[in-house]
Design an enzyme around this catalytic site. Sequence first.
Site, PDB file in Angstrom:
ATOM      1  N   GLY A  34      13.008 126.183  84.268  1.00  0.00           N
ATOM      2  CA  GLY A  34      12.510 127.344  83.529  1.00  0.00           C
ATOM      3  C   GLY A  34      11.112 127.674  83.571  1.00  0.00           C
ATOM      4  O   GLY A  34      10.624 128.837  83.782  1.00  0.00           O
ATOM      5  N   SER A  35      10.071 126.642  83.784  1.00  0.00           N
ATOM      6  CA  SER A  35       8.968 126.876  83.924  1.00  0.00           C
ATOM      7  C   SER A  35       8.312 127.694  85.265  1.00  0.00           C
ATOM      8  O   SER A  35       7.831 128.451  85.265  1.00  0.00           O
ATOM      9  CB  SER A  35       8.126 125.598  83.868  1.00  0.00           C
ATOM     10  OG  SER A  35       8.356 125.101  82.493  1.00  0.00           O
TER      11      SER A  35
ATOM     12  N   SER B 261      16.184 128.664  81.548  1.00  0.00           N
ATOM     13  CA  SER B 261      16.089 127.321  81.781  1.00  0.00           C
ATOM     14  C   SER B 261      17.496 126.576  81.859  1.00  0.00           C
ATOM     15  O   SER B 261      18.075 127.080  80.827  1.00  0.00           O
ATOM     16  CB  SER B 261      15.057 126.671  80.867  1.00  0.00           C
ATOM     17  OG  SER B 261      15.057 125.214  81.334  1.00  0.00           O
TER      18      SER B 261
ATOM     19  N   HIS C 244      19.226 122.536  77.043  1.00  0.00           N
ATOM     20  CA  HIS C 244      19.311 124.146  77.021  1.00  0.00           C
ATOM     21  C   HIS C 244      20.766 124.455  76.852  1.00  0.00           C
ATOM     22  O   HIS C 244      21.720 123.486  76.954  1.00  0.00           O
ATOM     23  CB  HIS C 244      18.628 124.966  78.082  1.00  0.00           C
ATOM     24  CG  HIS C 244      17.178 124.948  77.860  1.00  0.00           C
ATOM     25  ND1 HIS C 244      16.585 125.955  77.261  1.00  0.00           N
ATOM     26  CD2 HIS C 244      16.042 124.158  78.190  1.00  0.00           C
ATOM     27  CE1 HIS C 244      15.382 125.819  77.150  1.00  0.00           C
ATOM     28  NE2 HIS C 244      14.984 124.671  77.538  1.00  0.00           N
TER      29      HIS C 244
ATOM     30  N   ASN D  26       7.458 126.773  97.038  1.00  0.00           N
ATOM     31  CA  ASN D  26       8.872 126.818  97.479  1.00  0.00           C
ATOM     32  C   ASN D  26       9.563 125.988  96.232  1.00  0.00           C
ATOM     33  O   ASN D  26       9.501 124.908  95.822  1.00  0.00           O
ATOM     34  CB  ASN D  26       9.340 125.385  98.424  1.00  0.00           C
ATOM     35  CG  ASN D  26      10.554 124.978  99.106  1.00  0.00           C
ATOM     36  OD1 ASN D  26      11.661 125.559  98.546  1.00  0.00           O
ATOM     37  ND2 ASN D  26      10.636 123.950  99.501  1.00  0.00           N
TER      38      ASN D  26
END
Length: 444
Positions: free
Chosen positions: A85-86, A213, A218, A286
């Site tokens: 998610g970051s 995320s 989650h 990447n």
Amino acid sequence: MWQEQHAQILQLVRDYYQARHRPGAFLPGQSKVPYAGRVFDAEEMVAAVDSILDFWLTLGPQGEAFERELAQAVGVRHALIVNSGSSANLIAFATLTSQQLDRPLIPGDEIVTVAAGFPTTVAPIVQYGCVPVFVDVDLETANVLPERLEDAVGPKTRAIMLAHTLGNPFNLDAVLDVARRHDLYVIEDNCDALGATYRGRRTGTFGDLATQSFYPPHHLTMGEGGAVLTNSGRLKRIAESFRDWGRDCWCASGKDNTCGKRFDWQLGDLPHGYDHKYIYNHLGYNLKPLDVQAAIGRQQLRKLPAFVAARRANHTRLTNALASHEEFLTLPRAAPHTEPSWFGLLLTVRDGAPFRRAELVRYLEARNVQTRQLFGGNLLRQPAFKNITHRVVGGLTNTDKIMADSFFIGVYPGLTDAMLDYVESVFADFFMEVRRDRCARAAA
């Protein structure tokens, strides 16, 4: 022959799940009540092993299928999966800096956000040289105060980037109104809110871009993982470029010449016909996950409606149970026009309560009820953010209150009735002691 072996292996995986991973009995006071965690069955394990046996290691057919299914589930045209998610927040923000856009973000541009939350909602703003403009939040929703948004907009303001805190949607009417009137981009950090709705429409579908995320706490998990969502084909292509080394080529992994002119492009100062697979138009990364992760995610996605329903039911049950203690605690409320997809139950110790947050948290943790703070609290008080260039609009009184006095407990689908009964009893015992002590002091 191999087909029989394949079927045998997958059956053994199902048998192994039953022997190894079937949930055990809950022992009150001894077993931990987690704030969150992975919820899975044999199907996720079978999907993972099946993918490994196929041995397509990089992102491939499972990833393509998961992206289609996720986009359909949320209600957007495009979903692009990444490794966290970051990373999704980083890619979403980076997308808006692309020179392929008519008005890209540039260093020095201001981005309206909040300081009460997770650091990687704000970090990309700083990492790309932009200036976060912090607005305070409401104590009952932990979301941005809508009446402060207009005051936060200045001549350099270019975007709004906010999270739906703990699965409770922020005021999208107010945010989108300000964004339209001032021509601002909107990024929805939907990482805590998969399945939430605003006016009957899924969150993650309102902004120019949104993020998800899939870390184990989650709403669904693929181990590490995340996604960027958008309805714009142009933004999807740019986001994909940033995710995939910054390349211009859009061929999927293992495919060549999708455009039909791989050796016929003339771009910039490159020689005519330079291999399109090795032409780069962004300073990219990447950030792809593995195909096996997507295989797990596809099974999780099928369980999402049940997961969301369980989170809502658990949140309602615990909120009702704690309502008798509202003299001591501020309880959360759903924002107007919303149906949250709760990530956790946020509790704030009221001013004047005869105990501090630390006392209650230690009491819960000592009895194996897990708690968490609201992530970074006031990010401006965190070492990494203390000296960043920023603006604050109208003070951060409630943000500081959250940092000092708020925490949350779990509502995730893995909680059983026995666990919830126990959590309610631990809170009841704590407040019984608080009231008894208060009466004793009054009598003295």
